[in-house]
Motif scaffolding. Structure first.
Motif, PDB file in Angstrom:
ATOM      1  N   PHE A   1      42.910  30.280  53.312  1.00 56.83           N
ATOM      2  CA  PHE A   1      41.980  30.651  54.378  1.00 56.83           C
ATOM      3  C   PHE A   1      41.735  29.412  55.234  1.00 56.83           C
ATOM      4  CE2 PHE A   1      41.418  33.910  51.319  1.00 56.83           C
ATOM      5  CZ  PHE A   1      40.928  35.024  51.975  1.00 56.83           C
ATOM      6  N   ASP A   2      41.556  29.610  56.553  1.00 52.15           N
ATOM      7  CA  ASP A   2      41.343  28.458  57.423  1.00 52.15           C
ATOM      8  C   ASP A   2      39.878  28.039  57.438  1.00 52.15           C
ATOM      9  OD1 ASP A   2      39.959  30.210  59.107  1.00 52.15           O
ATOM     10  OD2 ASP A   2      41.621  30.448  60.508  1.00 52.15           O
ATOM     11  N   GLU A   3      39.556  27.082  58.305  1.00 53.62           N
ATOM     12  CA  GLU A   3      38.194  26.549  58.352  1.00 53.62           C
ATOM     13  C   GLU A   3      37.167  27.580  58.809  1.00 53.62           C
ATOM     14  OE1 GLU A   3      40.315  25.496  62.235  1.00 53.62           O
ATOM     15  OE2 GLU A   3      40.747  25.569  60.066  1.00 53.62           O
TER      16      GLU A   3
ATOM     17  N   GLY B   1      52.782  32.345  49.160  1.00 53.22           N
ATOM     18  CA  GLY B   1      52.867  31.642  47.877  1.00 53.22           C
ATOM     19  C   GLY B   1      51.995  30.413  47.763  1.00 53.22           C
ATOM     20  N   GLN B   2      51.104  30.179  48.735  1.00 55.78           N
ATOM     21  CA  GLN B   2      50.216  29.012  48.712  1.00 55.78           C
ATOM     22  C   GLN B   2      48.803  29.439  48.317  1.00 55.78           C
ATOM     23  OE1 GLN B   2      51.597  25.894  49.183  1.00 55.78           O
ATOM     24  NE2 GLN B   2      53.446  27.182  49.187  1.00 55.78           N
ATOM     25  N   VAL B   3      48.013  28.491  47.791  1.00 53.85           N
ATOM     26  CA  VAL B   3      46.691  28.837  47.269  1.00 53.85           C
ATOM     27  C   VAL B   3      45.571  28.203  48.087  1.00 53.85           C
ATOM     28  CG1 VAL B   3      47.511  29.144  44.916  1.00 53.85           C
ATOM     29  CG2 VAL B   3      46.692  26.897  45.638  1.00 53.85           C
ATOM     30  N   HIS B   4      44.418  28.808  47.982  1.00 58.40           N
ATOM     31  CA  HIS B   4      43.184  28.292  48.571  1.00 58.40           C
ATOM     32  C   HIS B   4      42.870  26.931  47.959  1.00 58.40           C
ATOM     33  CE1 HIS B   4      38.836  28.078  49.410  1.00 58.40           C
ATOM     34  NE2 HIS B   4      39.029  29.008  50.327  1.00 58.40           N
TER      35      HIS B   4
ATOM     36  N   ASP C   1      46.275  38.306  51.263  1.00 56.86           N
ATOM     37  CA  ASP C   1      46.201  36.903  51.695  1.00 56.86           C
ATOM     38  C   ASP C   1      47.447  36.089  51.383  1.00 56.86           C
ATOM     39  OD1 ASP C   1      46.010  36.174  48.966  1.00 56.86           O
ATOM     40  OD2 ASP C   1      43.814  36.151  49.014  1.00 56.86           O
ATOM     41  N   GLY C   2      48.451  36.677  50.742  1.00 59.85           N
ATOM     42  CA  GLY C   2      49.714  35.984  50.486  1.00 59.85           C
ATOM     43  C   GLY C   2      49.675  34.994  49.352  1.00 59.85           C
ATOM     44  N   GLY C   3      48.563  34.933  48.589  1.00 65.50           N
ATOM     45  CA  GLY C   3      48.471  34.009  47.459  1.00 65.50           C
ATOM     46  C   GLY C   3      49.458  34.359  46.361  1.00 65.50           C
TER      47      GLY C   3
END
Length: 347
Positions: A171-173, A230-233, A258-260
């Motif tokens: 998630f972005d800022e 494939g990337q995480v928060h 969210d693609g996690g």
């Protein structure tokens, strides 16, 4: 600090945790009625009053000095039995033109229910004040995560062959998901928060009804969204690292919102499951205590399950000597048994 099964009177503490967890924490929505149902389902699971394939084992981290709930984690016995359990599976399609001597491979996303019937470790959340290297509760997150493996190892016959864990995506800022903005919002007539809320409440049928059944070419997505696959928060990285150390790996499955990444393993290959052992207990008021221990212990009772750090490992005869305080925290007596994990073997 100790781990115990959630109790029926923990509703206030669990709702406080859900309010701190925030957007994107799908399995812990801020809905009192739903959380009360989750607590009741977990209570019945620990009492072994529900079918094995329909059990939710929900644990809380209790701060004994304050009585507050510092965090939570859970195990779902088998996913997808009642409600479809969806992921995207990352694949590749190859295209070529012999006449033009051109070749190209393109990443694709396939809607999948491949994990139906697997166990899931989930709902890991630790309150912010219990995180951080400078905090005296540095190892609280490890206790929350690893205690689940001790439970699975002790009651191995209640679980299937494989286990998975869904990781929260990027998630972005502004607390927006680039992956959702580039893909999900084009198929669902709602915002991310609403889709996430419905999923958390178990209302997942709309996913299969509204998502396309054919492959999605990732080249049609924004560059920012593709980078999220494939990337995480940032807050999820410590949890992911702990799971990777246990042997769970990403095999190309991601969350559809969210693609996690979803990481997975065969349960019998998980390090803590393989290396933990059961030892008889003795209690001594003179038991030596290490300032920082590598030993984690869990009781071997289902409904009275407890887990905590202890100050020493077993003696040469295999007996585990506890201090009176440790025995009280784990609620065991002389002659009982504990499942012991040397965390240096799983680090």
């Amino acid at each position: 600090m100790r781990i115990r099964p959630i109790a029926r009177d923990d509703i206030e503490g669990l709702q406080a945790l859900s309010q701190q967890a925030g957007v994107g924490f799908t399995s812990l929505p801020d809905n009192r009625e739903f959380l009360a149902g989750k607590i009741e389902a977990a209570a019945r699971a620990f009492e072994e009053r529900t079918p094995v394939d329909d059990r939710l084992y929900f644990f809380v981290l209790e701060d004994e000095t304050t009585g507050e709930l510092a965090g939570c984690s859970a195990i779902v016995g088998q996913v997808g039995r009642e409600v479809p359990f969806y992921h995207y599976r990352l694949g590749t399609l190859a295209h070529s033109s012999v006449q033009l001597d051109l070749h190209r491979t393109i990443d694709t996303l396939f809607l999948s229910s491949d994990h139906t019937g697997d166990a899931e470790v989930c709902s890991l959340f630790l309150r912010p004040e219990y995180r951080g290297e400078a905090n005296k509760h540095l190892r609280s997150g490890a206790l929350l995560s690893k205690a689940r493996w001790l439970f699975i190892a002790q009651f191995r016959d209640r679980f299937p062959a494989k286990v998975l864990a869904e990781m929260r995506g990027v998630f972005d800022e502004h607390n927006r998901s680039p992956f959702w903005d580039s893909l999900g919002k084009h198929f669902f007539p709602m915002d991310f928060d609403e889709a996430d809320r419905l999923t958390g409440l178990g209302q997942k049928s709309f996913i299969g009804e509204l998502m396309p059944k054919f492959p999605i070419y990732t080249t049609f997505m924004s560059e920012e969204a593709r980078a999220c696959i494939g990337q995480v928060h940032r807050h999820t990285r410590p949890a992911l690292e702990m799971l990777k150390k246990e042997g769970l790996r990403w095999e190309g499955y991601i969350d559809i919102f969210d693609g996690g990444p979803t990481v997975e393993a065969y349960i019998d290959d998980v390090r803590a499951v393989r290396t933990s052992r059961v030892h008889p207990v003795e209690i001594s008021k003179d038991a030596p205590v290490q300032s920082v221990s590598r030993w984690m212990a869990a009781s071997t009772a289902m409904n009275a399950f407890r887990a905590a750090w202890i100050g020493r490992g077993p003696g040469e005869d295999g007996t585990l000597v506890l201090s009176e305080e440790e025995a009280r925290r784990l609620e065991v007596s002389a002659g009982d048994t504990l499942r012991l994990l040397d965390t240096q073997e799983t680090s």
